[in-house]
Design an enzyme around this catalytic site. Structure first.
Site, mmCIF file in Angstrom:
data_model
loop_
_atom_site.group_PDB
_atom_site.id
_atom_site.type_symbol
_atom_site.label_atom_id
_atom_site.label_comp_id
_atom_site.label_asym_id
_atom_site.label_seq_id
_atom_site.Cartn_x
_atom_site.Cartn_y
_atom_site.Cartn_z
ATOM 1 N N HIS A 66 -14.044 -73.522 -29.963
ATOM 2 C CA HIS A 66 -13.896 -74.247 -31.226
ATOM 3 C C HIS A 66 -14.430 -73.445 -32.404
ATOM 4 O O HIS A 66 -15.324 -72.620 -32.278
ATOM 5 C CB HIS A 66 -14.598 -75.609 -31.189
ATOM 6 C CG HIS A 66 -15.781 -75.669 -30.291
ATOM 7 N ND1 HIS A 66 -16.025 -76.712 -29.440
ATOM 8 C CD2 HIS A 66 -16.789 -74.793 -30.085
ATOM 9 C CE1 HIS A 66 -17.130 -76.497 -28.760
ATOM 10 N NE2 HIS A 66 -17.616 -75.334 -29.143
ATOM 11 N N GLY A 82 34.487 -69.920 -49.693
ATOM 12 C CA GLY A 82 34.129 -70.879 -50.740
ATOM 13 C C GLY A 82 32.731 -70.650 -51.290
ATOM 14 O O GLY A 82 31.802 -70.304 -50.555
#
EC number: 2.7.7.23
Length: 459
Positions: free
Chosen positions: A362, A11
């Site tokens: 960091h 389909g």
């Protein structure tokens, strides 16, 4: 008894309004047709045949050796689609399961129960049915007074009385294989759609004196067919709940399972905790006793045991045991964080190895680098790996110390126990036990304030 499977995947799916072939839309990380074929594979069939159409090449690429393929040139209905499988299955003895490729929620257990019922009843055909709260759009199961299946009536072909029926056709059938292909010869397209319906086979077999039955499954949600984006979202939600519940049964805790999105192939160890608003995709593996906080996104990565991921993104990377990351950090592809290492907040790591017990606290970028063990990387350190044309590698040895604000310009080697003073720009190798300082000297100019324009603001 030999078992066979025919998957209808030809389909076009125009209601999806997509360039992507309908059955290739994904539900929880796997295409719909993969979900169907994988569930069908669980019944251990002798052969799986997938009927494909205009998107044949894409479907074949996805399924690869999981299936054989036959091509339906024109979409003339489900009966015509199954008939194309005759070249592979037409002369086989056994039972054949027929299922559509846009129904990703069916399970192996349901297929096994259908085969079992079909065999025990000695049916020529058995339709898988369910009770639908709202049956609109589904084919209705029409039974006689004894409860035997007479036929299936499609929505557009049913009369008002037939359309009141709530027992619906799920689109899944089990047939005696040879009787299926013999009956298909007698199917016509005399209906509102002008198509050859597979469902007409049931009436043909019944009129020939064959047993036609129906197995009603308990969970209607499995039968959801996906024809548009709304149904795709519904299927994803159901699958998501199913996946999360399976993990919970295996010892994983979910703080808010409704907002944790876990792909179908993800593996998670016991005693791991997943907070809400977490996304874990692809072939990710997460070990035991991990903690994944909200806002985290993990894709195609391997996470060891006792790892904490705090609001961070991890892509195609690996974190070994007893590591942690975050918040707000990013492991880009080919990052390896070794045992005991710490990746803090606002850190980006790309194509780099961070050694055991090394700390990258960091505000740091580490790219194209190999870091040894027990290293401290100061805040704001940049591994400068790109000269505008090529990328270069940096090596940092064990126990080195990189001061805050430093820039390491690759290619460069920093040896074991080397020390980089804060705010240095390093362009040459640093030997073992050496300290490198590369910054301008500080100059203090007495009473210079009064020479600045700012001083005039005080008048």
């Amino acid at each position: 008894m030999e078992k066979y499977v025919v998957v209808l995947a030809a389909g076009k799916g125009t209601r999806m309004k997509s360039k992507l072939y309908k059955v290739l839309h994904k539900v929880c990380g796997k295409t719909m047709v993969e979900h169907v074929v994988d569930a069908a594979s669980g019944v251990e069939p002798t052969e799986i045949v997938t009927v494909v159409g205009t998107g044949a090449g894409d479907v074949e690429k996805v399924l690869a050796d999981k299936s054989k393929f036959v091509f339906q040139e024109k979409q003339l209905g489900t009966g015509d689609a199954v008939m194309t499988a005759k070249e592979v299955l037409g002369d086989k003895d056994g039972a054949t399961l027929v299922v559509t490729g846009d129904t990703p929620l069916f399970t192996t257990d349901t297929f096994n129960e259908l085969f079992k019922y079909h065999t025990e009843k000695g049916n020529a055909a058995t339709v898988l049915t369910a009770e639908a709260p709202n049956p609109f759009g589904y084919g209705r199961i029409i039974r006689d007074e004894q409860g035997n299946v007479l036929r299936i009536v499609e929505q557009k072909d049913g009369n008002p009385e037939e359309l009141k029926v709530k027992e619906i056709n799920t689109g899944v059938f089990c047939f005696d294989n040879k009787k299926l292909f013999e009956a298909l010869k007698h199917v016509d397209n005399n209906n509102a759609q002008g198509e050859y319906y597979l469902t007409d086979v049931l009436e043909i077999l019944r009129n020939s004196g064959e047993n036609v039955g129906a197995y009603k499954m308990p969970d209607f949600s499995e039968s959801l067919g996906v024809n548009d984006r709304i149904a795709l979202a519904q299927a994803t939600k159901i699958m998501q709940r199913r996946i999360n519940e399976e993990h919970m049964r295996n010892g994983v805790s979910f703080i808010d399972p409704d907002t944790a999105y876990i792909d179908a192939d993800v593996k998670i160890g016991n005693d791991t905790v997943i907070e809400g608003n977490v996304v874990i995709k692809g072939n990710t593996e997460i070990g035991s006793e991990c903690y994944i906080t909200s806002g985290s996104r993990i894709i195609d990565s391997k996470i060891g045991n006792n790892v904490t991921v705090t609001s961070s993104t991890i892509e195609k990377s690996e974190m070994e045991d007893n590591t942690d990351i975050g918040p707000n950090s990013h492991l880009r592809p080919k990052a390896l964080i070794k045992k005991g290492a710490h990746i803090g907040n606002f850190v980006e790591v790309k194509k780099a190895e961070i050694g055991e017990n090394t700390k990258v606290g960091h505000l740091t970028y580490v790219g194209d680098a190999t870091l040894g063990k027990d290293i401290n990387i100061g805040c704001g350190t940049i591994f400068s790996n790109y000269d505008g044309v090529k990328k270069f590698h940096t090596n940092v040895g064990d126990h080195a110390f990189i001061g805050a604000g430093s820039t390491l310009i690759a290619p460069i080697n920093v040896a074991d126990h080397a020390f980089i003073a804060a705010d240095s720009t390093i362009t040459k190798d640093v030997d073992k036990y050496d300290m490198a300082i590369a910054r301008g000297r500080q100059v203090n100019k007495p009473d210079y304030w009064h020479k600045l324009p700012l001083s005039k603001n005080e008048d």
